[in-house]
Design a protein around this motif. Sequence first.
Motif, PDB file in Angstrom:
ATOM      1  N   ILE A   1      37.124  63.143   6.797  1.00  0.00           N
ATOM      2  CA  ILE A   1      38.323  63.672   6.145  1.00  0.00           C
ATOM      3  C   ILE A   1      39.399  62.599   6.231  1.00  0.00           C
ATOM      4  CG2 ILE A   1      40.063  65.498   6.121  1.00  0.00           C
ATOM      5  CD1 ILE A   1      37.966  67.364   7.322  1.00  0.00           C
ATOM      6  N   LYS A   2      39.886  62.171   5.068  1.00  0.00           N
ATOM      7  CA  LYS A   2      40.872  61.089   4.992  1.00  0.00           C
ATOM      8  C   LYS A   2      42.010  61.503   4.071  1.00  0.00           C
ATOM      9  CE  LYS A   2      37.338  57.603   5.671  1.00  0.00           C
ATOM     10  NZ  LYS A   2      36.818  56.314   5.292  1.00  0.00           N
ATOM     11  N   ASP A   3      43.117  60.755   4.154  1.00  0.00           N
ATOM     12  CA  ASP A   3      44.197  60.983   3.193  1.00  0.00           C
ATOM     13  C   ASP A   3      44.013  60.026   2.018  1.00  0.00           C
ATOM     14  OD1 ASP A   3      45.150  58.494   4.011  1.00  0.00           O
ATOM     15  OD2 ASP A   3      46.975  59.271   4.928  1.00  0.00           O
ATOM     16  N   GLY A   4      44.903  60.094   1.049  1.00  0.00           N
ATOM     17  CA  GLY A   4      44.797  59.261  -0.145  1.00  0.00           C
ATOM     18  C   GLY A   4      44.821  57.771   0.128  1.00  0.00           C
ATOM     19  N   ALA A   5      45.424  57.357   1.246  1.00  0.00           N
ATOM     20  CA  ALA A   5      45.477  55.936   1.601  1.00  0.00           C
ATOM     21  C   ALA A   5      44.271  55.511   2.435  1.00  0.00           C
ATOM     22  CB  ALA A   5      46.765  55.652   2.371  1.00  0.00           C
TER      23      ALA A   5
ATOM     24  N   LYS B   1      43.455  56.882   5.425  1.00  0.00           N
ATOM     25  CA  LYS B   1      43.702  57.108   6.845  1.00  0.00           C
ATOM     26  C   LYS B   1      42.800  58.220   7.366  1.00  0.00           C
ATOM     27  CE  LYS B   1      47.182  58.971   9.937  1.00  0.00           C
ATOM     28  NZ  LYS B   1      48.364  59.800   9.951  1.00  0.00           N
ATOM     29  N   ASP B   2      42.204  57.992   8.506  1.00  0.00           N
ATOM     30  CA  ASP B   2      41.334  58.959   9.168  1.00  0.00           C
ATOM     31  C   ASP B   2      42.173  60.150   9.627  1.00  0.00           C
ATOM     32  OD1 ASP B   2      39.486  60.310  10.733  1.00  0.00           O
ATOM     33  OD2 ASP B   2      39.381  58.765  12.280  1.00  0.00           O
ATOM     34  N   LEU B   3      41.844  61.353   9.143  1.00  0.00           N
ATOM     35  CA  LEU B   3      42.611  62.541   9.514  1.00  0.00           C
ATOM     36  C   LEU B   3      41.934  63.378  10.601  1.00  0.00           C
ATOM     37  CD1 LEU B   3      43.926  63.745   6.034  1.00  0.00           C
ATOM     38  CD2 LEU B   3      45.149  62.471   7.823  1.00  0.00           C
ATOM     39  N   LEU B   4      40.893  62.851  11.225  1.00  0.00           N
ATOM     40  CA  LEU B   4      40.231  63.571  12.315  1.00  0.00           C
ATOM     41  C   LEU B   4      40.494  62.932  13.672  1.00  0.00           C
ATOM     42  CD1 LEU B   4      36.821  64.437  10.632  1.00  0.00           C
ATOM     43  CD2 LEU B   4      38.687  66.001  11.187  1.00  0.00           C
TER      44      LEU B   4
ATOM     45  N   TYR C   1      36.651  58.663  12.884  1.00  0.00           N
ATOM     46  CA  TYR C   1      36.076  59.924  13.341  1.00  0.00           C
ATOM     47  C   TYR C   1      35.457  60.691  12.173  1.00  0.00           C
ATOM     48  CZ  TYR C   1      38.217  59.447  17.926  1.00  0.00           C
ATOM     49  OH  TYR C   1      38.547  59.014  19.178  1.00  0.00           O
ATOM     50  N   TYR C   2      34.410  61.452  12.497  1.00  0.00           N
ATOM     51  CA  TYR C   2      33.760  62.308  11.516  1.00  0.00           C
ATOM     52  C   TYR C   2      33.150  63.511  12.223  1.00  0.00           C
ATOM     53  CZ  TYR C   2      29.408  60.066  13.072  1.00  0.00           C
ATOM     54  OH  TYR C   2      28.363  59.586  13.826  1.00  0.00           O
ATOM     55  N   ILE C   3      32.919  64.560  11.446  1.00  0.00           N
ATOM     56  CA  ILE C   3      32.280  65.768  11.960  1.00  0.00           C
ATOM     57  C   ILE C   3      30.793  65.654  11.649  1.00  0.00           C
ATOM     58  CG2 ILE C   3      32.105  68.271  11.772  1.00  0.00           C
ATOM     59  CD1 ILE C   3      35.052  68.219  10.736  1.00  0.00           C
ATOM     60  N   GLU C   4      29.970  65.731  12.694  1.00  0.00           N
ATOM     61  CA  GLU C   4      28.526  65.731  12.495  1.00  0.00           C
ATOM     62  C   GLU C   4      28.038  67.177  12.541  1.00  0.00           C
ATOM     63  OE1 GLU C   4      24.947  63.161  14.195  1.00  0.00           O
ATOM     64  OE2 GLU C   4      25.702  64.617  15.660  1.00  0.00           O
ATOM     65  N   TYR C   5      27.481  67.621  11.433  1.00  0.00           N
ATOM     66  CA  TYR C   5      26.928  68.975  11.359  1.00  0.00           C
ATOM     67  C   TYR C   5      25.411  68.848  11.343  1.00  0.00           C
ATOM     68  CZ  TYR C   5      25.401  73.460   9.614  1.00  0.00           C
ATOM     69  OH  TYR C   5      24.745  74.650   9.469  1.00  0.00           O
TER      70      TYR C   5
ATOM     71  N   THR D   1      32.733  62.636   2.065  1.00  0.00           N
ATOM     72  CA  THR D   1      34.106  62.225   2.351  1.00  0.00           C
ATOM     73  C   THR D   1      35.044  63.087   1.519  1.00  0.00           C
ATOM     74  OG1 THR D   1      33.410  59.954   2.761  1.00  0.00           O
ATOM     75  CG2 THR D   1      35.741  60.299   2.328  1.00  0.00           C
ATOM     76  N   VAL D   2      36.032  63.673   2.210  1.00  0.00           N
ATOM     77  CA  VAL D   2      37.006  64.551   1.577  1.00  0.00           C
ATOM     78  C   VAL D   2      38.369  63.896   1.689  1.00  0.00           C
ATOM     79  CG1 VAL D   2      38.113  66.799   1.687  1.00  0.00           C
ATOM     80  CG2 VAL D   2      35.670  66.609   2.099  1.00  0.00           C
ATOM     81  N   ILE D   3      39.111  63.882   0.588  1.00  0.00           N
ATOM     82  CA  ILE D   3      40.471  63.338   0.574  1.00  0.00           C
ATOM     83  C   ILE D   3      41.437  64.513   0.609  1.00  0.00           C
ATOM     84  CG2 ILE D   3      42.129  61.886  -0.663  1.00  0.00           C
ATOM     85  CD1 ILE D   3      39.579  60.393   0.276  1.00  0.00           C
ATOM     86  N   LYS D   4      42.338  64.518   1.591  1.00  0.00           N
ATOM     87  CA  LYS D   4      43.339  65.585   1.741  1.00  0.00           C
ATOM     88  C   LYS D   4      44.703  65.041   1.404  1.00  0.00           C
ATOM     89  CE  LYS D   4      41.419  69.330   3.165  1.00  0.00           C
ATOM     90  NZ  LYS D   4      41.487  70.415   2.262  1.00  0.00           N
TER      91      LYS D   4
END
Length: 165
Positions: free
Chosen positions: A36-40, A42-45, A81-85, A162-165
């Motif tokens: 999960i990242k922002d438009g720039a 940046k790691d949001l986790l 960082y990332y979420i491992e499912y 990858t999700v952009i928030k």
Amino acid sequence: MRNIVFGILVVFFAFLSCRNDEDSLQKIDQIFNLYIKDGAGKDLLNTGKPGSFSYSMNDTFGNTVTAPVSSSLKMTSDSVYYIEYIAGAKRRTLDSISPDNRTYHSKIALELKRTVNNVADTINDTLEIQYEWTPSVFQVSKVYYNHELKFTKEPGAPNVVTVIK
């Protein structure tokens, strides 16, 4: 003499039972990583940085209102960082036209929480994971984030969303 023949037969059948039949093995590929990242970019986790999210996951198909799904917050070698499912949410049949080719799916409620300027912000998103099942493979085939297709399986490629928030 009978003992020798019996011993040879036991060894022979033991040898036959230990053979490896590669065709009968099913490949399982059900792990995927969610960034999960922002438009720039940046790691949001990364909870150590301002504006980042903590998260929880609940199985929408679960037996109770709150049915937590296990996942792990992991980090790459370059500190992203990332979420491992891996698994944990119930799977329901989505399509079973053929007995040798079925599609299953799981739905997960993803809650993202953060505090920005002393104001709590909670975002409720949905994650749908579709799985392909054949006698030779069980794998993640598609991932939808808020009903938008974010991932389609490519042979040999890792399962990365990858999700952009």
